[in-house]
Design a protein around this motif. Sequence first.
Motif, PDB file in Angstrom:
ATOM      1  N   THR A 154       0.818  -1.221   0.000  1.00  0.00           N
ATOM      2  CA  THR A 154       0.000   0.000   0.000  1.00  0.00           C
ATOM      3  C   THR A 154       0.846   1.262   0.000  1.00  0.00           C
ATOM      4  O   THR A 154       0.328   2.340  -0.272  1.00  0.00           O
ATOM      5  CB  THR A 154      -0.936   0.005   1.217  1.00  0.00           C
ATOM      6  OG1 THR A 154      -0.148   0.003   2.426  1.00  0.00           O
ATOM      7  CG2 THR A 154      -1.842  -1.218   1.204  1.00  0.00           C
ATOM      8  N   THR A 155       2.142   1.142   0.328  1.00  0.00           N
ATOM      9  CA  THR A 155       2.999   2.340   0.386  1.00  0.00           C
ATOM     10  C   THR A 155       4.292   2.154  -0.423  1.00  0.00           C
ATOM     11  O   THR A 155       5.279   2.833  -0.182  1.00  0.00           O
ATOM     12  CB  THR A 155       3.367   2.668   1.844  1.00  0.00           C
ATOM     13  OG1 THR A 155       3.979   1.529   2.458  1.00  0.00           O
ATOM     14  CG2 THR A 155       2.133   3.091   2.622  1.00  0.00           C
ATOM     15  N   SER A 206      10.648  -1.853  -3.648  1.00  0.00           N
ATOM     16  CA  SER A 206      11.580  -1.187  -2.744  1.00  0.00           C
ATOM     17  C   SER A 206      10.944  -1.078  -1.366  1.00  0.00           C
ATOM     18  O   SER A 206      10.096  -0.218  -1.120  1.00  0.00           O
ATOM     19  CB  SER A 206      11.939   0.212  -3.279  1.00  0.00           C
ATOM     20  OG  SER A 206      12.806   0.886  -2.402  1.00  0.00           O
ATOM     21  N   PHE A 207      11.350  -1.975  -0.468  1.00  0.00           N
ATOM     22  CA  PHE A 207      10.762  -2.023   0.872  1.00  0.00           C
ATOM     23  C   PHE A 207      11.754  -1.428   1.873  1.00  0.00           C
ATOM     24  O   PHE A 207      12.910  -1.850   1.956  1.00  0.00           O
ATOM     25  CB  PHE A 207      10.435  -3.455   1.269  1.00  0.00           C
ATOM     26  CG  PHE A 207       9.515  -4.139   0.304  1.00  0.00           C
ATOM     27  CD1 PHE A 207       8.173  -3.802   0.235  1.00  0.00           C
ATOM     28  CD2 PHE A 207       9.990  -5.117  -0.545  1.00  0.00           C
ATOM     29  CE1 PHE A 207       7.327  -4.421  -0.651  1.00  0.00           C
ATOM     30  CE2 PHE A 207       9.157  -5.757  -1.437  1.00  0.00           C
ATOM     31  CZ  PHE A 207       7.814  -5.407  -1.495  1.00  0.00           C
ATOM     32  N   THR A 208      11.292  -0.434   2.625  1.00  0.00           N
ATOM     33  CA  THR A 208      12.118   0.192   3.651  1.00  0.00           C
ATOM     34  C   THR A 208      11.287   0.354   4.915  1.00  0.00           C
ATOM     35  O   THR A 208      10.067   0.180   4.908  1.00  0.00           O
ATOM     36  CB  THR A 208      12.643   1.579   3.212  1.00  0.00           C
ATOM     37  OG1 THR A 208      11.542   2.497   3.164  1.00  0.00           O
ATOM     38  CG2 THR A 208      13.299   1.515   1.834  1.00  0.00           C
ATOM     39  N   SER A 209      11.961   0.713   5.984  1.00  0.00           N
ATOM     40  CA  SER A 209      11.269   0.905   7.269  1.00  0.00           C
ATOM     41  C   SER A 209      10.887   2.361   7.491  1.00  0.00           C
ATOM     42  O   SER A 209      10.409   2.717   8.566  1.00  0.00           O
ATOM     43  CB  SER A 209      12.170   0.425   8.408  1.00  0.00           C
ATOM     44  OG  SER A 209      13.411   1.124   8.393  1.00  0.00           O
ATOM     45  N   ARG A 210      11.101   3.209   6.478  1.00  0.00           N
ATOM     46  CA  ARG A 210      10.761   4.627   6.638  1.00  0.00           C
ATOM     47  C   ARG A 210       9.245   4.827   6.639  1.00  0.00           C
ATOM     48  O   ARG A 210       8.488   4.015   6.104  1.00  0.00           O
ATOM     49  CB  ARG A 210      11.392   5.456   5.513  1.00  0.00           C
ATOM     50  CG  ARG A 210      12.907   5.486   5.554  1.00  0.00           C
ATOM     51  CD  ARG A 210      13.442   6.562   4.616  1.00  0.00           C
ATOM     52  NE  ARG A 210      13.161   6.239   3.235  1.00  0.00           N
ATOM     53  CZ  ARG A 210      14.030   5.610   2.436  1.00  0.00           C
ATOM     54  NH1 ARG A 210      15.195   5.214   2.908  1.00  0.00           N
ATOM     55  NH2 ARG A 210      13.724   5.358   1.178  1.00  0.00           N
ATOM     56  N   LYS A 211       8.827   5.954   7.210  1.00  0.00           N
ATOM     57  CA  LYS A 211       7.407   6.283   7.226  1.00  0.00           C
ATOM     58  C   LYS A 211       6.971   6.782   5.859  1.00  0.00           C
ATOM     59  O   LYS A 211       7.731   7.466   5.163  1.00  0.00           O
ATOM     60  CB  LYS A 211       7.122   7.355   8.286  1.00  0.00           C
ATOM     61  CG  LYS A 211       7.343   6.879   9.721  1.00  0.00           C
ATOM     62  CD  LYS A 211       6.973   7.975  10.701  1.00  0.00           C
ATOM     63  CE  LYS A 211       7.148   7.494  12.144  1.00  0.00           C
ATOM     64  NZ  LYS A 211       6.783   8.535  13.127  1.00  0.00           N
ATOM     65  N   PRO A 212       5.760   6.460   5.435  1.00  0.00           N
ATOM     66  CA  PRO A 212       5.292   6.915   4.127  1.00  0.00           C
ATOM     67  C   PRO A 212       5.082   8.423   4.080  1.00  0.00           C
ATOM     68  O   PRO A 212       4.746   9.052   5.089  1.00  0.00           O
ATOM     69  CB  PRO A 212       3.968   6.162   3.940  1.00  0.00           C
ATOM     70  CG  PRO A 212       3.530   5.813   5.312  1.00  0.00           C
ATOM     71  CD  PRO A 212       4.773   5.605   6.116  1.00  0.00           C
ATOM     72  N   LYS A 219      -5.275  15.972 -10.158  1.00  0.00           N
ATOM     73  CA  LYS A 219      -4.304  15.803  -9.074  1.00  0.00           C
ATOM     74  C   LYS A 219      -4.122  14.317  -8.803  1.00  0.00           C
ATOM     75  O   LYS A 219      -5.070  13.600  -8.491  1.00  0.00           O
ATOM     76  CB  LYS A 219      -4.788  16.517  -7.807  1.00  0.00           C
ATOM     77  CG  LYS A 219      -3.776  16.417  -6.653  1.00  0.00           C
ATOM     78  CD  LYS A 219      -4.230  17.200  -5.443  1.00  0.00           C
ATOM     79  CE  LYS A 219      -5.404  16.519  -4.758  1.00  0.00           C
ATOM     80  NZ  LYS A 219      -5.760  17.188  -3.476  1.00  0.00           N
ATOM     81  N   PHE A 220      -2.885  13.888  -8.926  1.00  0.00           N
ATOM     82  CA  PHE A 220      -2.524  12.507  -8.613  1.00  0.00           C
ATOM     83  C   PHE A 220      -1.823  12.500  -7.264  1.00  0.00           C
ATOM     84  O   PHE A 220      -0.819  13.194  -7.071  1.00  0.00           O
ATOM     85  CB  PHE A 220      -1.602  11.940  -9.696  1.00  0.00           C
ATOM     86  CG  PHE A 220      -0.951  10.635  -9.316  1.00  0.00           C
ATOM     87  CD1 PHE A 220      -1.686   9.465  -9.241  1.00  0.00           C
ATOM     88  CD2 PHE A 220       0.404  10.584  -9.017  1.00  0.00           C
ATOM     89  CE1 PHE A 220      -1.093   8.270  -8.886  1.00  0.00           C
ATOM     90  CE2 PHE A 220       1.016   9.395  -8.664  1.00  0.00           C
ATOM     91  CZ  PHE A 220       0.259   8.230  -8.601  1.00  0.00           C
ATOM     92  N   SER A 221      -2.325  11.733  -6.317  1.00  0.00           N
ATOM     93  CA  SER A 221      -1.736  11.678  -4.978  1.00  0.00           C
ATOM     94  C   SER A 221      -1.486  10.230  -4.584  1.00  0.00           C
ATOM     95  O   SER A 221      -2.283   9.341  -4.901  1.00  0.00           O
ATOM     96  CB  SER A 221      -2.654  12.346  -3.954  1.00  0.00           C
ATOM     97  OG  SER A 221      -3.932  11.732  -3.930  1.00  0.00           O
ATOM     98  N   ILE A 222      -0.371  10.019  -3.864  1.00  0.00           N
ATOM     99  CA  ILE A 222       0.013   8.671  -3.475  1.00  0.00           C
ATOM    100  C   ILE A 222       0.917   8.739  -2.252  1.00  0.00           C
ATOM    101  O   ILE A 222       1.689   9.692  -2.089  1.00  0.00           O
ATOM    102  CB  ILE A 222       0.727   7.952  -4.641  1.00  0.00           C
ATOM    103  CG1 ILE A 222       0.905   6.469  -4.336  1.00  0.00           C
ATOM    104  CG2 ILE A 222       2.053   8.609  -4.973  1.00  0.00           C
ATOM    105  CD1 ILE A 222       1.403   5.651  -5.521  1.00  0.00           C
ATOM    106  N   ASP A 223       0.796   7.747  -1.379  1.00  0.00           N
ATOM    107  CA  ASP A 223       1.650   7.642  -0.190  1.00  0.00           C
ATOM    108  C   ASP A 223       2.728   6.595  -0.458  1.00  0.00           C
ATOM    109  O   ASP A 223       2.414   5.433  -0.763  1.00  0.00           O
ATOM    110  CB  ASP A 223       0.834   7.231   1.031  1.00  0.00           C
ATOM    111  CG  ASP A 223      -0.173   8.297   1.431  1.00  0.00           C
ATOM    112  OD1 ASP A 223       0.053   9.470   1.099  1.00  0.00           O
ATOM    113  OD2 ASP A 223      -1.190   7.939   2.067  1.00  0.00           O
TER     114      ASP A 223
END
Length: 400
Positions: free
Chosen positions: A301-302, A307-313, A349-353
């Motif tokens: 979902t984020t 590319s998987f990281t532990s950072r906040k979206p 407007k295109f928005s994504i987390d």
Amino acid sequence: MAKKFQELVKQFTTLRSYTREFLIYGFKSREEITLSSPRTYDNERRRLESLLHDYIESQTINNKKIYRLVLPANQADNPLHILWQTKSFTRNDIFLHFVILDILAQGSELTVNEIVQEIDDYLSLFDDNYLIDSLTVRNKLNEYTEMDILQKEKRGKQWLYTVNKKTELTTKQIQAIQFYKEIAPAGVIGELLLQRYEVSPSPFCFKHKYDSQTLDSEIMLFLLQAIKHNQRVKLIKTNGVEISLTPLKIYSSCESGRQYLVGIQTSRLYSLRLDYLESGQLLGMTENFSQGLTKLAKAKTTTWNCSFTSRKPVTYEILLHLPEHYLHQRLLREKRQGKVEQVGDKLYKFSIDLVDPKGMEPWLRTWIGRIVQVNSTNRTWENQFWLDIEALNQLYGLED
């Protein structure tokens, strides 16, 4: 006397590596390549030239010969499938292949001893006292049984061997194979299957087709088997590094054609490019497969890609000017988990987390000329994005 060059190969791994170094990543000279000795370099180069002679162009620049792989855009078949049809064999292999199939061609059901007797009758016609022991014949029969060329059935205390009957395919079934062998994983299986029939040329033509994916078919099948049976694997990368994990899914990029394995190791998600993997080994049943799928579903979902990281979206908002209707339809089709909202006349407007926007950048560049505004709390990335646009304008003399 120099050893005669042979087109056949013993291990596909070597041919796979040289195909990439020569034709996929860009041709490398003898001094640049580090895979093996200069003699092996020359042999592999000549082998590829021989196998793909219709698709390799060469050009001499500054006394250096450069090779290029040229694949026709409108070709329905994958020329690289021929690489899977190269294999070395011994005198026994080639003799037994034709003799065994000839002995069983009439639908006979014979035991090993009966087949050995028939083979001795063939050998009696030669004057060189050439003999093949029964163990060699038995091993070849079992090998062909595993390959589904033969089938065996136990009657009493003996095994009887017969030739598998060829399945007749309808025209629609053949066309289905012609389609899926170019777009499905391990499509070379369909290619080899069709060679058993006299078929018409494929009616299909593909706009986007990544022929080099066939080089990963072997490791792909291994990983799919592990996923199906929920097993852990030990993978060896092309640089010799080993990693053990539980494979979860295979991802294929529709933009670059690259294929990725997504797996979990000690509750952490990993993604590995298939073309960086050399071989694998099954380690047994895993206990964290369901946990991994749950974790992957949440991470998807984020993330834009693998590319998987532990950072906040972080939320990214892109304002686009789309005067043509098909552009709006394309945005809806390619937005992935993002949202599209019309905010004005032909303005969307295109928005994504996302936890990492790097994966989105190649796709975002395809909208250059349509982008009106970029908003994000990730100022570092946003500033770098506009610096890249300025550098592009300067490169093409558009800074004014």
